[in-house]
Motif scaffolding. Structure first.
Motif, PDB file in Angstrom:
ATOM      1  N   ALA A   1      48.263  58.346  15.395  1.00  0.00           N
ATOM      2  CA  ALA A   1      49.160  59.489  15.186  1.00  0.00           C
ATOM      3  C   ALA A   1      50.535  59.228  15.785  1.00  0.00           C
ATOM      4  CB  ALA A   1      48.552  60.752  15.787  1.00  0.00           C
ATOM      5  N   GLU A   2      50.611  58.244  16.684  1.00  0.00           N
ATOM      6  CA  GLU A   2      51.879  57.890  17.328  1.00  0.00           C
ATOM      7  C   GLU A   2      52.429  56.560  16.814  1.00  0.00           C
ATOM      8  OE1 GLU A   2      51.261  58.013  21.536  1.00  0.00           O
ATOM      9  OE2 GLU A   2      50.453  60.040  21.462  1.00  0.00           O
ATOM     10  N   ASP A   3      51.874  56.059  15.716  1.00  0.00           N
ATOM     11  CA  ASP A   3      52.297  54.766  15.168  1.00  0.00           C
ATOM     12  C   ASP A   3      53.769  54.810  14.780  1.00  0.00           C
ATOM     13  OD1 ASP A   3      50.758  52.162  14.040  1.00  0.00           O
ATOM     14  OD2 ASP A   3      52.477  52.643  12.757  1.00  0.00           O
ATOM     15  N   GLN A   4      54.408  53.659  14.843  1.00  0.00           N
ATOM     16  CA  GLN A   4      55.826  53.570  14.490  1.00  0.00           C
ATOM     17  C   GLN A   4      56.069  53.737  12.996  1.00  0.00           C
ATOM     18  OE1 GLN A   4      57.052  49.668  15.704  1.00  0.00           O
ATOM     19  NE2 GLN A   4      55.775  48.645  14.205  1.00  0.00           N
TER      20      GLN A   4
ATOM     21  N   ALA B   1      43.607  48.568  14.165  1.00  0.00           N
ATOM     22  CA  ALA B   1      44.583  49.623  14.434  1.00  0.00           C
ATOM     23  C   ALA B   1      45.833  49.060  15.107  1.00  0.00           C
ATOM     24  CB  ALA B   1      43.953  50.706  15.296  1.00  0.00           C
ATOM     25  N   ALA B   2      45.733  47.868  15.673  1.00  0.00           N
ATOM     26  CA  ALA B   2      46.870  47.223  16.324  1.00  0.00           C
ATOM     27  C   ALA B   2      47.449  46.092  15.469  1.00  0.00           C
ATOM     28  CB  ALA B   2      46.439  46.675  17.681  1.00  0.00           C
ATOM     29  N   ASP B   3      46.976  45.954  14.243  1.00  0.00           N
ATOM     30  CA  ASP B   3      47.439  44.884  13.373  1.00  0.00           C
ATOM     31  C   ASP B   3      48.949  45.004  13.137  1.00  0.00           C
ATOM     32  OD1 ASP B   3      45.936  42.868  11.273  1.00  0.00           O
ATOM     33  OD2 ASP B   3      47.905  43.523  10.557  1.00  0.00           O
TER      34      ASP B   3
ATOM     35  N   ASN C   1      51.487  59.492   8.395  1.00  0.00           N
ATOM     36  CA  ASN C   1      51.184  60.388   7.276  1.00  0.00           C
ATOM     37  C   ASN C   1      49.704  60.345   6.928  1.00  0.00           C
ATOM     38  OD1 ASN C   1      52.371  62.177   5.175  1.00  0.00           O
ATOM     39  ND2 ASN C   1      51.464  60.658   3.812  1.00  0.00           N
ATOM     40  N   ALA C   2      49.098  59.161   7.006  1.00  0.00           N
ATOM     41  CA  ALA C   2      47.654  59.038   6.738  1.00  0.00           C
ATOM     42  C   ALA C   2      46.850  59.845   7.756  1.00  0.00           C
ATOM     43  CB  ALA C   2      47.229  57.577   6.750  1.00  0.00           C
TER      44      ALA C   2
ATOM     45  N   VAL D   1      47.661  47.573   6.874  1.00  0.00           N
ATOM     46  CA  VAL D   1      46.339  47.502   7.492  1.00  0.00           C
ATOM     47  C   VAL D   1      46.128  48.725   8.380  1.00  0.00           C
ATOM     48  CG1 VAL D   1      44.884  46.217   9.122  1.00  0.00           C
ATOM     49  CG2 VAL D   1      46.213  44.981   7.396  1.00  0.00           C
ATOM     50  N   ARG D   2      47.134  49.070   9.184  1.00  0.00           N
ATOM     51  CA  ARG D   2      47.002  50.240  10.069  1.00  0.00           C
ATOM     52  C   ARG D   2      46.854  51.530   9.255  1.00  0.00           C
ATOM     53  NH1 ARG D   2      51.494  47.779  12.158  1.00  0.00           N
ATOM     54  NH2 ARG D   2      52.773  49.660  11.931  1.00  0.00           N
ATOM     55  N   ALA D   3      47.551  51.624   8.136  1.00  0.00           N
ATOM     56  CA  ALA D   3      47.431  52.810   7.280  1.00  0.00           C
ATOM     57  C   ALA D   3      46.027  52.905   6.689  1.00  0.00           C
ATOM     58  CB  ALA D   3      48.481  52.787   6.175  1.00  0.00           C
TER      59      ALA D   3
END
Length: 108
Positions: A35-38, A9-11, A44-45, A16-18
């Motif tokens: 949900a707060e990813d850049q 999740a931090a990749d 969206n996923a 990969v994060r999606a």
């Protein structure tokens, strides 16, 4: 050595994060983090997940501001919000006599 979901999740690779965000066994804590990813496609996923609480989904969707019509189109498929444009109207059906008359009027 297998990776832990929190590491993935931090990749640095947003693909990969999606993929982590779309994984069916994603723990709620990672769901909330992603949900707060850049990256708009990662968020969206999360919005597309059936287990995302409605309030969180609304918050995430409010952050999805694509920078192009193509990105908007791509995002719409994941969340099931895609709508096809209206079908073009069917061309008029002419009888042979009407068609010949129109061709004659056009000098053909």
């Amino acid at each position: 050595m297998p990776y832990r979901p929190s590491e993935l999740a931090a990749d640095p690779d947003s693909d990969v994060r999606a993929a982590v965000a779309a994984h069916p066994d994603l723990p709620p804590g990672l769901r909330d983090l992603l949900a707060e990813d850049q990256d708009i496609f990662v968020r969206n996923a999360i919005a597309a997940r059936a287990d995302t609480p409605p309030t969180l989904r609304e918050q995430v969707v409010a952050t999805l501001e694509p920078d192009s019509p193509l990105a908007e189109w791509m995002l719409s498929f994941s969340r099931g919000t895609h709508t096809c444009p209206p079908a073009a109207p069917a061309p008029a059906i002419f009888t042979r006599q009407q068609a010949e008359s129109l061709l004659a009027q056009a000098g053909l």
